[in-house]
Structures are given as structure tokens and as C-alpha cells.
Design a protein around this motif. Structure first.
Motif, PDB file in Angstrom:
ATOM      1  N   SER A 109       0.811  -1.215   0.000  1.00 29.11           N
ATOM      2  CA  SER A 109       0.000   0.000   0.000  1.00 29.11           C
ATOM      3  C   SER A 109       0.846   1.267   0.000  1.00 29.11           C
ATOM      4  O   SER A 109       0.314   2.368  -0.190  1.00 29.11           O
ATOM      5  CB  SER A 109      -0.929   0.018   1.213  1.00 29.11           C
ATOM      6  OG  SER A 109      -0.190   0.255   2.412  1.00 29.11           O
ATOM      7  N   SER A 115      -4.293   3.878  -1.354  1.00 32.04           N
ATOM      8  CA  SER A 115      -3.689   2.708  -1.986  1.00 32.04           C
ATOM      9  C   SER A 115      -4.091   1.429  -1.264  1.00 32.04           C
ATOM     10  O   SER A 115      -4.330   0.401  -1.890  1.00 32.04           O
ATOM     11  CB  SER A 115      -2.163   2.849  -2.001  1.00 32.04           C
ATOM     12  OG  SER A 115      -1.563   1.707  -2.565  1.00 32.04           O
ATOM     13  N   ARG A 117      -6.883   0.832   0.252  1.00 30.99           N
ATOM     14  CA  ARG A 117      -8.246   0.502  -0.156  1.00 30.99           C
ATOM     15  C   ARG A 117      -8.281  -0.081  -1.567  1.00 30.99           C
ATOM     16  O   ARG A 117      -9.046  -1.004  -1.852  1.00 30.99           O
ATOM     17  CB  ARG A 117      -9.120   1.751  -0.055  1.00 30.99           C
ATOM     18  CG  ARG A 117      -9.441   2.132   1.392  1.00 30.99           C
ATOM     19  CD  ARG A 117     -10.133   3.476   1.491  1.00 30.99           C
ATOM     20  NE  ARG A 117     -10.568   3.738   2.870  1.00 30.99           N
ATOM     21  CZ  ARG A 117     -10.932   4.932   3.311  1.00 30.99           C
ATOM     22  NH1 ARG A 117     -10.921   5.978   2.498  1.00 30.99           N
ATOM     23  NH2 ARG A 117     -11.311   5.076   4.572  1.00 30.99           N
ATOM     24  N   ARG A 118      -7.443   0.466  -2.467  1.00 31.22           N
ATOM     25  CA  ARG A 118      -7.379  -0.082  -3.827  1.00 31.22           C
ATOM     26  C   ARG A 118      -6.865  -1.512  -3.809  1.00 31.22           C
ATOM     27  O   ARG A 118      -7.373  -2.371  -4.533  1.00 31.22           O
ATOM     28  CB  ARG A 118      -6.475   0.783  -4.708  1.00 31.22           C
ATOM     29  CG  ARG A 118      -7.078   2.108  -5.148  1.00 31.22           C
ATOM     30  CD  ARG A 118      -6.303   2.699  -6.310  1.00 31.22           C
ATOM     31  NE  ARG A 118      -4.897   2.912  -5.988  1.00 31.22           N
ATOM     32  CZ  ARG A 118      -4.429   4.026  -5.446  1.00 31.22           C
ATOM     33  NH1 ARG A 118      -5.253   5.028  -5.159  1.00 31.22           N
ATOM     34  NH2 ARG A 118      -3.133   4.156  -5.191  1.00 31.22           N
ATOM     35  N   GLN A 119      -5.861  -1.769  -2.992  1.00 26.23           N
ATOM     36  CA  GLN A 119      -5.293  -3.119  -2.932  1.00 26.23           C
ATOM     37  C   GLN A 119      -6.297  -4.108  -2.356  1.00 26.23           C
ATOM     38  O   GLN A 119      -6.394  -5.247  -2.828  1.00 26.23           O
ATOM     39  CB  GLN A 119      -4.008  -3.123  -2.100  1.00 26.23           C
ATOM     40  CG  GLN A 119      -2.864  -2.284  -2.660  1.00 26.23           C
ATOM     41  CD  GLN A 119      -2.296  -2.852  -3.950  1.00 26.23           C
ATOM     42  OE1 GLN A 119      -2.852  -3.757  -4.580  1.00 26.23           O
ATOM     43  NE2 GLN A 119      -1.160  -2.315  -4.376  1.00 26.23           N
ATOM     44  N   ASN A 122      -8.762  -4.845  -5.026  1.00 29.80           N
ATOM     45  CA  ASN A 122      -8.160  -5.722  -6.033  1.00 29.80           C
ATOM     46  C   ASN A 122      -8.181  -7.171  -5.569  1.00 29.80           C
ATOM     47  O   ASN A 122      -8.504  -8.083  -6.344  1.00 29.80           O
ATOM     48  CB  ASN A 122      -6.725  -5.276  -6.306  1.00 29.80           C
ATOM     49  CG  ASN A 122      -6.046  -6.094  -7.388  1.00 29.80           C
ATOM     50  OD1 ASN A 122      -6.676  -6.497  -8.368  1.00 29.80           O
ATOM     51  ND2 ASN A 122      -4.762  -6.332  -7.218  1.00 29.80           N
TER      52      ASN A 122
END
Length: 336
Positions: A109, A115, A117-119, A122
Motif C-alpha cells: 500500500s 492505496s 483501499r485499492r489493494q 483488487n
């Protein structure tokens, strides 16, 4: 000119091809590849594995996941994959997961909440069977994992979070141990280099540092705040060494910060431990191989990793918070 045809690609070997070459049924091939459910004699297994090697057969992971209803894949999000502590922790989790038959997908992250939260999103989209989250927040947002019905373990997390398993270390107690050891060495002015966090929450290591000083009847020394990094420790060290009343000892909240502090000391001509004693936190290999070697409060990484994997894939609905004690490792930087 006549165009020459492209050479055809080598056909992909199938389970039927392996069965035909080994002289067994496709079911037997499946038992060997999947480790069951039925047992296969050693001689038959050897024939199947020889056929697999000869044909270059690779099982279809996607088809297997559909059949089992499981990807046999776990995800892990760490704030800094370059930090030796998190690298060691991720490696320990990967090994513990492999013992259970799971692969591990590691995401970084970069210490950013966006980042992170995006990971997590994903990993959710890839339908992993579970997530180990080393969050940048003390109270992370877990709604996306809950909505996807994907279990999670908050790793390197010492605060209890209702509804989720968490595994961490006793940060406050570890810091108090570090301060107590410096007091035992005779220090009466002990400073703190503490890492900053995304949420701006009070770190338990700072709480433990203050408690340790209070127990010894000592006033709080100077506090320097910066990133959990070598550069963060270096800059904090430069400021601390310029204090009018420089402390004689420092507790650093991470080994990386302490390594940066060592550089600042060397540049300023400050001897460690003669002029400034140092105890850090984490117990990474970097602490052992710095110069002088760092005394550090070590986290039991292997035990934490196994506890996290057991919580995620071991079954059972009871959620709990596992807190492990940290251990003081005495080396030269404190004067031992």
C-alpha cells in the motif's frame, strides 16, 4: 514470394494425456495432483509424476478453483514491502500458508490509505479466500471485505476489532521494557523517536515510553516524530542531537529509524553507546547487522504468522485478538 506459415504452438498437455502416458485413469492423475481424496500407491504416483514431467503438464488453476469453490489463494496487504520487518513477516506468512496448501498474493500500500483501499478491492475482485491486512489505520474500514464475505485477519494489529480476528504484539509493554533497560543502565534523560501514522493516533509505543519513565520517576525526554523509515530516523536524529539538553539514551519505535539515527550519530561524532545509548523496536535482521548492533525489542514473527494463518483458514467462528509478548534482545547499542 510465398509466405511461410508460422510454426504451430506446442499443444498444451491435458490430464488425459498424462493418464494415457502413465497407463492410469484420469481420476488417478487428479488424486496425485490434488493430494487426494483417495490414496495412490508410491509406484503409481511415481509413474504419474514422471508423465507430468515428460509432458510438461500444468493443472488448470481456474478450473480447480471452480470445482473446489476456493481459489486456494490468500491475500496480504503491507504498508511497506521494502521494510525488512514487513518483508520478514510476509515471508513467514507465505510459509505458514503453504503448509495449509495456500498460495499468498502480497500487495504493497506504500503507507497510503487510498492505496490500501485499492489493494483490498483488487484482492476482493480476485476472489481470494482470505486477506491479511497490515493496515495504516488503527481502525481500518473493512466493509468491502464484509460485503464480499471474505474473511480477514488484522495482522500487526494490537487493538481489538469486533467481528474480526487480529494478531499483534504488546507494543506498550515492549516499549516499557526498553525504557526500563535503559534506566537500568543508569540513564535519566531518555528521548523518543516515534513513527507517524496515517490516522494521527497515539502509538502504544509512545504510551509505553511515557509509562516506563513515570515508573522510574523520570520526566519525559524530547520526542521526535517522523516516518517509519531510515530517512525518518536520520532526520529525527539530526534534530534530537541538536537539542540544548541532549538525552543520553533514545528509544526508537522501529529498527529502520534506529539505523537512520546511527547515521546521524556517526556524522555528528556522537559515539554509540558511550555518548548515546539506543534501543529500537521490531527485531529485524537489519538491527543485528548494523554497527554497532542494535539492542531491540523483537516481535515473534513466526508465531504471529502461524496464528494469523490459523485464524484465517483454521475454521471456527469465534473471533479473537491474539497479543504476543515482545522480547528484549541485548546488543552493543545500549551498552550491554
Amino acid at each position: 514470394m510465398v509466405a511461410m506459415p508460422y510454426p504451430s504452438a506446442k499443444p498444451t498437455a491435458t490430464r488425459k494425456d498424462v493418464a494415457r502416458l502413465a497407463g492410469v485413469s484420469t481420476a488417478v492423475v487428479s488424486y496425485v495432483v490434488n493430494g487426494g481424496p483417495k490414496r495412490v500407491s508410491p509406484a503409481t504416483e511415481a509413474k504419474v509424476r514422471d508423465a507430468i514431467a515428460a509432458l510438461g503438464y500444468r493443472p488448470n488453476a481456474a478450473a480447480r478453483a471452480l470445482k473446489l469453490g476456493s481459489s486456494e489463494m490468500l491475500g496480504m496487504v503491507v504498508p511497506d514491502a521494502t521494510n525488512p520487518f514487513f518483508a520478514t513477516l510476509a515471508h513467514a506468512v507465505e510459509e505458514a500458508a503453504a503448509e495449509r496448501g495456500y498460495a499468498l498474493l502480497i500487495a504493497n500500500s506504500g503507507g497510503s490509505l487510498a492505496s490500501e483501499r485499492r489493494q483490498v478491492a483488487n484482492l476482493v475482485s480476485r476472489r481470494v479466500d482470505g486477506v491479511f491486512l497490515c493496515s495504516v489505520l488503527f481502525e481500518p474500514d473493512l466493509r468491502e471485505l464484509e460485503a464480499a464475505d471474505i474473511p480477514a485477519v488484522l495482522l500487526n494489529h494490537s487493538a481489538e476489532t469486533p467481528g474480526f480476528d487480529s494478531v499483534g504484539v504488546a507494543l506498550e509493554e515492549g516499549a516499557r521494557t526498553a525504557v526500563g533497560h535503559l534506566v537500568w543502565h543508569g540513564h535519566r534523560r531518555i528521548g523518543l523517536i516515534i513513527g507517524t501514522n496515517t490516522g494521527g493516533d497515539l502509538d502504544a509505543r509512545e504510551v509505553g515510553w511515557r509509562a516506563g519513565l513515570a515508573e522510574a520517576g523520570l520526566p519525559s525526554g524530547p520526542v521526535m516524530r517522523g516516518p517509519f523509515s531510515r530517512e525518518g530516523g536520520y532526520q529525527s536524529g539530526r534534530w534530537l542531537l541538536n537539542e540544548a539538553e541532549r538525552p543520553t539514551a533514545v528509544f526508537a519505535s522501529s529498527d529502520l529509524q534506529a539505523v537512520g539515527l546511527l547515521k546521524a550519530c556517526h556524522e555528528a561524532g556522537v559515539r554509540v553507546p558511550e555518548d548515546l545509548a539506543i534501543v529500537s523496536f521490531d527485531g529485524s535482521a537489519e538491527a543485528e547487522f548494523s554497527w554497532p548492533p542494535l539492542s531491540t525489542v523483537a516481535q515473534p514473527v513466526g508465531e504471529m504468522a502461524h496464528a494469523a494463518v490459523d485464524a484465517l483458514v483454521g475454521g471456527g467462528d469465534h473471533k479473537r485478538n491474539r497479543i504476543f509478548p515482545a522480547t528484549l534482545v541485548r546488543r552493543a547499542s545500549c551498552g550491554c
